[in-house]
Design a protein around this motif. Structure first.
Motif, PDB file in Angstrom:
ATOM      1  N   GLU A 202      -4.732 -12.808 -10.503  1.00 33.27           N
ATOM      2  CA  GLU A 202      -3.731 -11.883  -9.976  1.00 33.27           C
ATOM      3  C   GLU A 202      -2.894 -11.331 -11.127  1.00 33.27           C
ATOM      4  N   ASN A 249       0.745  -5.377  -7.291  1.00 35.14           N
ATOM      5  CA  ASN A 249      -0.128  -6.470  -7.711  1.00 35.14           C
ATOM      6  C   ASN A 249      -1.568  -5.963  -7.786  1.00 35.14           C
ATOM      7  N   ASP A 251      -5.740  -7.485  -8.030  1.00 42.07           N
ATOM      8  CA  ASP A 251      -6.743  -8.558  -8.122  1.00 42.07           C
ATOM      9  C   ASP A 251      -7.669  -8.236  -9.280  1.00 42.07           C
TER      10      ASP A 251
END
Length: 290
Positions: A202, A249, A251
């Protein structure tokens, strides 16, 4: 012995003698010859049949024994070939890994790289570390980056005289300053792991308006005095706004599959010039960007 019995005995002896002479061909008695042939032929045929069968059985037994010996030899040769094939496959795989490491070393001559082997992993409750066969005697120190030809594996967490514990980048305890490689983005954030198998990393603390796209390559930002910028971390899989909606954020799929790592480099002797002048925040531990 009675005269009758004596007479019979003499007749039998005479017949045997005549038969012997007839067999040898010394005396010709057509009738007797026919009698002899009639008596001897079946016996001779039985003897020849038995002899042939015995010889055939002996040959079959010899053939079976030979086949068993050959089969045993073939089994041994097959086992040796399997071992040789396994050794060759292992040698080839190791050669491929080492070739990639050497190519990486040639492409980063400015980095001081120390080769090491992974000698342990997944110890008890510590599922997010590996042990390498280099330690303080080789100049290792905490927070040094551990890499392969594909990218960063993790950071040195504990150092012993002849070994070191490496915290994998996939660990939730590992936090590394990161940057988007794309020239027209260069967005900066912090990479942290999730300590879960097959889960992406992350990238946190990205500004809400940060230009981060699927497929972007993520590298270390170098905002630390312990490892250099430009080490490949992974590739952006997708982005999503933070719960509060103030930050973004992302991934990130790690570039290195830590479960398959066997040989690595430790980046030693690196010191960020900015750290020496005090321009970096010295408190980089406890969840801060590394």
């Amino acid at each position: 012995m009675s005269k009758k019995n004596m007479s019979l005995l003499l007749i039998v002896i005479a017949l045997v003698a005549l038969m012997a002479l007839a067999v040898e061909g010394r005396v010709r008695f057509p009738v007797l010859n026919r009698v002899v042939i009639a008596i001897i032929s079946p016996v001779n045929s039985c003897i020849q049949t038995f002899t042939g069968a015995a010889s055939s059985l002996e040959k079959k037994l010899e053939a079976i024994t030979t086949m068993e010996a050959e089969n045993e030899q073939l089994k041994k040769e097959n086992a040796e070939l399997r071992r040789a094939n396994i050794a060759m496959a292992e040698f080839y795989a190791e050669n491929q890994r080492l070739t990639k490491l050497l190519q990486y070393k040639e492409h980063v001559p400015e980095q001081k790289l120390l080769p090491a082997k992974v000698v342990g992993r997944n110890m008890g409750d510590l599922q997010d570390v590996v042990i390498i066969d280099r330690g303080s005697a080789d100049g290792l120190d905490k927070e040094m980056a551990v890499v392969t030809g594909d990218g960063i594996v993790g950071l040195v967490e504990e150092v012993y005289p002849a070994a070191a514990k490496v915290m994998l980048i996939t660990s939730s305890r590992c936090k590394i300053g990161a940057r988007i490689l794309r020239a027209d983005s260069r967005a900066v954030g912090v990479i942290c792991g999730r300590s879960m198998e097959n889960m992406p990393l992350e990238m946190e603390h990205l500004p809400r308006e940060a230009d981060v796209r699927k497929g972007d390559v993520v590298i270390t930002s170098g905002f630390s005095g312990r490892h250099p910028a430009g080490l490949v971390i992974g590739t952006v899989r997708e982005t999503s706004p933070e719960a509060a909606g103030l930050l973004l954020n992302a991934d990130v799929d790690p570039a290195v599959d830590s479960s398959k790592v066997e040989e690595v480099f430790v980046v030693t002797g690196y010191s960020n010039p900015a750290a020496a002048t005090g321009k970096l925040n010295s408190n980089t531990e406890g969840g801060q960007a590394q």
